[in-house]
Write an enzyme that holds these catalytic residues in place. Structure first.
Site, PDB file in Angstrom:
ATOM      1  N   LYS A   9       0.817  -1.218   0.000  1.00  0.00           N
ATOM      2  CA  LYS A   9       0.000   0.000   0.000  1.00  0.00           C
ATOM      3  C   LYS A   9       0.846   1.261   0.000  1.00  0.00           C
ATOM      4  O   LYS A   9       0.442   2.282  -0.543  1.00  0.00           O
ATOM      5  CB  LYS A   9      -0.957   0.015   1.199  1.00  0.00           C
ATOM      6  CG  LYS A   9      -2.117  -0.967   1.059  1.00  0.00           C
ATOM      7  CD  LYS A   9      -3.198  -0.667   2.076  1.00  0.00           C
ATOM      8  CE  LYS A   9      -4.372  -1.611   1.933  1.00  0.00           C
ATOM      9  NZ  LYS A   9      -5.379  -1.410   2.973  1.00  0.00           N
ATOM     10  N   LYS A  25      -4.227 -11.491  -6.736  1.00  0.00           N
ATOM     11  CA  LYS A  25      -5.383 -11.620  -5.846  1.00  0.00           C
ATOM     12  C   LYS A  25      -6.556 -10.778  -6.372  1.00  0.00           C
ATOM     13  O   LYS A  25      -6.340  -9.673  -6.866  1.00  0.00           O
ATOM     14  CB  LYS A  25      -4.947 -11.102  -4.471  1.00  0.00           C
ATOM     15  CG  LYS A  25      -5.811 -11.508  -3.327  1.00  0.00           C
ATOM     16  CD  LYS A  25      -5.258 -10.943  -2.036  1.00  0.00           C
ATOM     17  CE  LYS A  25      -5.413  -9.442  -1.976  1.00  0.00           C
ATOM     18  NZ  LYS A  25      -5.369  -8.865  -0.635  1.00  0.00           N
ATOM     19  N   LYS A  27     -10.212  -5.116  -4.274  1.00  0.00           N
ATOM     20  CA  LYS A  27     -11.044  -3.923  -4.448  1.00  0.00           C
ATOM     21  C   LYS A  27     -10.302  -2.863  -5.231  1.00  0.00           C
ATOM     22  O   LYS A  27     -10.899  -2.028  -5.883  1.00  0.00           O
ATOM     23  CB  LYS A  27     -11.362  -3.313  -3.077  1.00  0.00           C
ATOM     24  CG  LYS A  27     -12.266  -4.105  -2.196  1.00  0.00           C
ATOM     25  CD  LYS A  27     -12.299  -3.461  -0.800  1.00  0.00           C
ATOM     26  CE  LYS A  27     -13.140  -4.255   0.152  1.00  0.00           C
ATOM     27  NZ  LYS A  27     -12.973  -3.809   1.542  1.00  0.00           N
TER      28      LYS A  27
HETATM   29  P1  AMP Z   1     -10.369  -6.226   2.704  1.00  0.00           P
HETATM   30  O1  AMP Z   1     -10.961  -6.205   1.343  1.00  0.00           O
HETATM   31  O2  AMP Z   1      -8.892  -6.057   2.687  1.00  0.00           O
HETATM   32  O3  AMP Z   1     -11.062  -5.314   3.686  1.00  0.00           O
HETATM   33  O4  AMP Z   1     -10.583  -7.705   3.223  1.00  0.00           O
HETATM   34  C1  AMP Z   1     -11.694  -8.145   3.978  1.00  0.00           C
HETATM   35  C2  AMP Z   1     -11.600  -9.657   4.183  1.00  0.00           C
HETATM   36  O5  AMP Z   1     -11.675 -10.338   2.923  1.00  0.00           O
HETATM   37  C3  AMP Z   1     -10.288 -10.128   4.824  1.00  0.00           C
HETATM   38  O6  AMP Z   1     -10.568 -11.203   5.709  1.00  0.00           O
HETATM   39  C4  AMP Z   1      -9.479 -10.603   3.657  1.00  0.00           C
HETATM   40  O7  AMP Z   1      -8.536 -11.578   4.021  1.00  0.00           O
HETATM   41  C5  AMP Z   1     -10.558 -11.194   2.748  1.00  0.00           C
HETATM   42  N1  AMP Z   1     -10.145 -11.133   1.332  1.00  0.00           N
HETATM   43  C6  AMP Z   1      -9.880 -10.016   0.600  1.00  0.00           C
HETATM   44  N2  AMP Z   1      -9.548 -10.340  -0.670  1.00  0.00           N
HETATM   45  C7  AMP Z   1      -9.614 -11.699  -0.744  1.00  0.00           C
HETATM   46  C8  AMP Z   1      -9.389 -12.641  -1.796  1.00  0.00           C
HETATM   47  N3  AMP Z   1      -9.046 -12.254  -3.031  1.00  0.00           N
HETATM   48  N4  AMP Z   1      -9.556 -13.960  -1.521  1.00  0.00           N
HETATM   49  C9  AMP Z   1      -9.913 -14.369  -0.265  1.00  0.00           C
HETATM   50  N5  AMP Z   1     -10.137 -13.532   0.756  1.00  0.00           N
HETATM   51  C10 AMP Z   1      -9.993 -12.219   0.542  1.00  0.00           C
END
Ligand code: AMP
Ligand code: TRP
Length: 334
Positions: A114, A197, A200
């Site tokens: 980031k 991955k 968002k």
């Molecule tokens: P975030 O989008 O970073 O706020 O992630 C929220 C939750 O979603 C966290 O538990 C991440 O580990 C999970 N997460 C985000 N992207 C992925 C992905 N591509 N595959 C699996 N889990 C994800």
């Protein structure tokens, strides 16, 4: 009877996608249904560690709460609340920051990603992000934290901070939380590049399926998803070196609740032109009710706000004594 206490959270940065759903949210519901005590938080203080739109933050927070509920988190069984509405998180963070080494924070891969090339300009909040996450978890003495694979390193640090505190003050005050990385799809990959991955922040919206996408959009994204020219293999060993095929099979397995082997028994030897339409049907059948419920909930934000207020009351009741006890152990005047 269960002694598990579950805590997890997501940032109100933008719309949730299939990776968030399969990697985390779907498992939150499973744990709730197992009868564990569950706390699910919208981590808005984390969201402001990167550039964000202040005019949208409150509504984005409601949208994430609506996604939790639409996916099956039941406010009658689990506490749903907003991180910034529970001041104890920030208070505990400061205390924990005093026993977190900069060197450890510098090794966090999410910070490195980031912060980008110009680390000198990265904000202190972004750097300290994992300490706030540790506070989110330790403040409730959570035993298990259901997250996607990418959060493993942060969880390790939370365990480390808990252990440092306990050793320094000679107590068992904090429980070391276990990461709960469960299900078939702990790391959902981009539909455009099976080595990246699903995220968002990826530029192309075609790389991810958002929870608000309608059936046509889901169909379009899966139809256009990158694949290779071969047909599907008969066994999971045959997915080796085929990241895009592996990703689509993983998504199918996770959505259908089957193993990857079972999916390949059904589709092994078939072309993507057969597999993709089946995946579209499955994804739409699974996600359409969630999207509909989310839109419904967002039609009347007062209901969501009430749920969040009740959740915050409950969370504050648990968090405030924990912070107080932490001050006492550290020798503060009280
Ligand atoms: P975030 O989008 O970073 O706020 O992630 C929220 C939750 O979603 C966290 O538990 C991440 O580990 C999970 N997460 C985000 N992207 C992925 C992905 N591509 N595959 C699996 N889990 C994800
Ligand atoms: N860091 C997590 C993410 O990017 C979000 C998060 C903040 C979190 N606090 C948490 C997850 C506490 C689990 C528990 O996804």
């Amino acid at each position: 009877m269960t002694t598990k206490r579950i805590l997890s959270g997501m940032q109100p940065t933008s719309q949730l996608h299939l990776g968030n759903y399969l990697g985390a949210l779907k498992n939150w519901v499973t744990l709730q249904e197992e009868g564990s005590e569950c706390l699910y938080c919208v981590v808005d203080l984390h969201a402001v560690t990167v550039a964000y739109d202040a005019d949208r933050l409150a509504q984005a927070t409601r949208e994430i709460a609506a996604a939790y509920i639409a996916a099956g988190v039941d406010p009658a069984k689990s506490s749903i609340f907003v991180q910034s509405a529970v001041p104890g998180h920030s208070q505990l963070m400061w205390l924990l920051a005093t026993m977190t080494q900069m060197g450890k924070l510098e090794r966090m891969t999410q910070f490195k990603d980031k912060a980008g090339k110009d680390k000198e300009r990265a904000g202190l909040g972004l750097f300290a992000y994992p300490v706030l996450m540790a506070a989110d978890i330790l403040i409730y003495n959570a035993t298990h934290v259901p997250v996607g694979d990418d959060q493993k390193q942060h969880l390790e640090l939370s365990r480390d901070i808990a252990a440092t505190f306990n050793t320094r003050y000679g107590t068992e005050h904090f429980i070391q939380p276990d990461p709960y990385i469960m299900g078939a799809a702990t790391r959902v990959m981009s539909l455009r590049d099976g080595t990246q991955k699903m995220s968002k922040s990826a530029e192309s919206d075609m790389s991810r399926i958002n929870l608000i996408d309608d059936a046509d959009m889901i169909a379009k994204k899966i139809r256009k998803a990158k694949t290779d020219p071969a047909s599907l293999p008969e066994t999971t060993a045959g997915l080796e070196g085929r990241p895009e095929a592996a990703n689509l099979v993983t998504i199918y397995a996770a959505l259908s609740g089957q193993s990857k082997d079972a999916v390949l028994q059904a589709f092994g030897g078939k072309e993507f032109s057969v597999f993709k339409p089946a995946l579209v049907d499955l994804a739409v059948a699974h996600l359409a009710p969630i999207t509909a419920r989310m839109n419904d909930l967002l039609g009347d934000v007062s209901e969501i706000d009430n749920i969040l207020r009740r959740g915050a009351d409950k969370a504050n009741e648990m968090a405030a004594p924990m912070v107080d006890e932490t001050y006492k152990i550290m020798g503060f005047w009280r």
